[in-house]
Design a protein around this motif. Structure first.
Motif, mmCIF file in Angstrom:
data_model
loop_
_atom_site.group_PDB
_atom_site.id
_atom_site.type_symbol
_atom_site.label_atom_id
_atom_site.label_comp_id
_atom_site.label_asym_id
_atom_site.label_seq_id
_atom_site.Cartn_x
_atom_site.Cartn_y
_atom_site.Cartn_z
ATOM 1 N N GLN A 8 0.628 -0.949 0.190
ATOM 2 C CA GLN A 8 0.023 0.198 -0.254
ATOM 3 C C GLN A 8 0.758 1.089 0.237
ATOM 4 O O GLN A 8 0.344 2.088 -0.633
ATOM 5 C CB GLN A 8 -1.127 -0.492 1.190
ATOM 6 N N LEU A 12 0.969 4.063 -2.855
ATOM 7 C CA LEU A 12 0.795 5.437 -2.135
ATOM 8 C C LEU A 12 2.406 6.189 -2.770
ATOM 9 O O LEU A 12 2.441 7.146 -3.656
ATOM 10 C CB LEU A 12 0.688 5.826 -0.811
ATOM 11 N N GLU A 27 -8.273 12.783 1.505
ATOM 12 C CA GLU A 27 -9.022 12.624 0.727
ATOM 13 C C GLU A 27 -9.465 12.512 -0.974
ATOM 14 O O GLU A 27 -9.776 11.530 -1.454
ATOM 15 C CB GLU A 27 -10.718 13.071 1.315
ATOM 16 N N CYS A 30 -7.409 9.760 -1.526
ATOM 17 C CA CYS A 30 -7.855 8.230 -1.933
ATOM 18 C C CYS A 30 -8.805 8.611 -2.962
ATOM 19 O O CYS A 30 -8.947 6.464 -3.358
ATOM 20 C CB CYS A 30 -8.143 8.013 -0.349
ATOM 21 N N LYS A 34 -8.147 4.942 -5.756
ATOM 22 C CA LYS A 34 -9.729 4.206 -5.632
ATOM 23 C C LYS A 34 -9.687 4.282 -7.560
ATOM 24 O O LYS A 34 -10.279 3.157 -7.574
ATOM 25 C CB LYS A 34 -11.073 4.472 -4.983
ATOM 26 N N LYS A 45 -8.509 4.894 3.835
ATOM 27 C CA LYS A 45 -8.151 6.397 3.687
ATOM 28 C C LYS A 45 -7.181 6.433 5.092
ATOM 29 O O LYS A 45 -6.501 7.210 5.809
ATOM 30 C CB LYS A 45 -9.329 7.099 3.998
ATOM 31 N N VAL A 48 -3.842 5.679 4.390
ATOM 32 C CA VAL A 48 -2.836 7.329 3.764
ATOM 33 C C VAL A 48 -3.155 7.931 5.600
ATOM 34 O O VAL A 48 -1.989 8.546 5.343
ATOM 35 C CB VAL A 48 -3.983 7.460 2.536
#
Length: 139
Positions: A8, A12, A27, A30, A34, A45, A48
């Motif tokens: 993950q 990112l 937000e 994320c 997605k 979320k 992150v």
């Protein structure tokens, strides 16, 4: 303590590096992750929110206040030795510029000599308008 990189975190970082010209709220980041990555690889979320402060602390990501609010924007820093020079961020287009090391050092010394104040190179960002947004191209 040895650090490992989860899938993950890798997703990112790869996404932020590929979009290093942009800054995101958590937000927004994320939602984009997605939409643009495999759902199984997209971090949630809460993940992150947990990873981002570590990336900021490591100097890989810069954090900025969004407007006058309480939200933050995060942007990948893709330069070497980013903790040794200043950054300039355009308030219009959001682009992050790296000031040359020699220019940064001269400014650091001037501030130190005149004001007896030591700047934190890794966290100091100058805000304004880039040449493209102000209609005056930069040299």
């Amino acid at each position: 303590m040895a650090q490992y990189q989860t899938e993950q975190k890798r997703v990112l970082l790869a996404y932020m590096k590929a979009h290093s010209e942009e800054s995101f709220t958590i937000e927004e980041l994320c939602e984009r992750l997605k939409q643009e990555t495999a759902l199984t690889a997209a971090p949630g979320k809460s993940t992150v929110y947990r990873i981002m402060p570590k990336l900021v602390e490591e100097g890989l990501v810069k954090r900025f206040v969004k407007g006058n609010g309480r939200k933050f924007l995060y942007q990948m820093v893709c330069g070497e030795h980013c903790d040794r020079h200043l950054h300039m961020k355009c308030s219009v287009c959001g682009k992050l510029y790296h000031m040359e090391d020699a220019e940064s050092e001269a400014l650091f010394w001037q501030v130190m000599r005149k004001h007896h104040f030591q700047l934190d190179e890794g966290r100091t960002v100058l805000f304004g308008q880039c040449g493209g947004c102000s209609g005056q191209e930069m040299e």
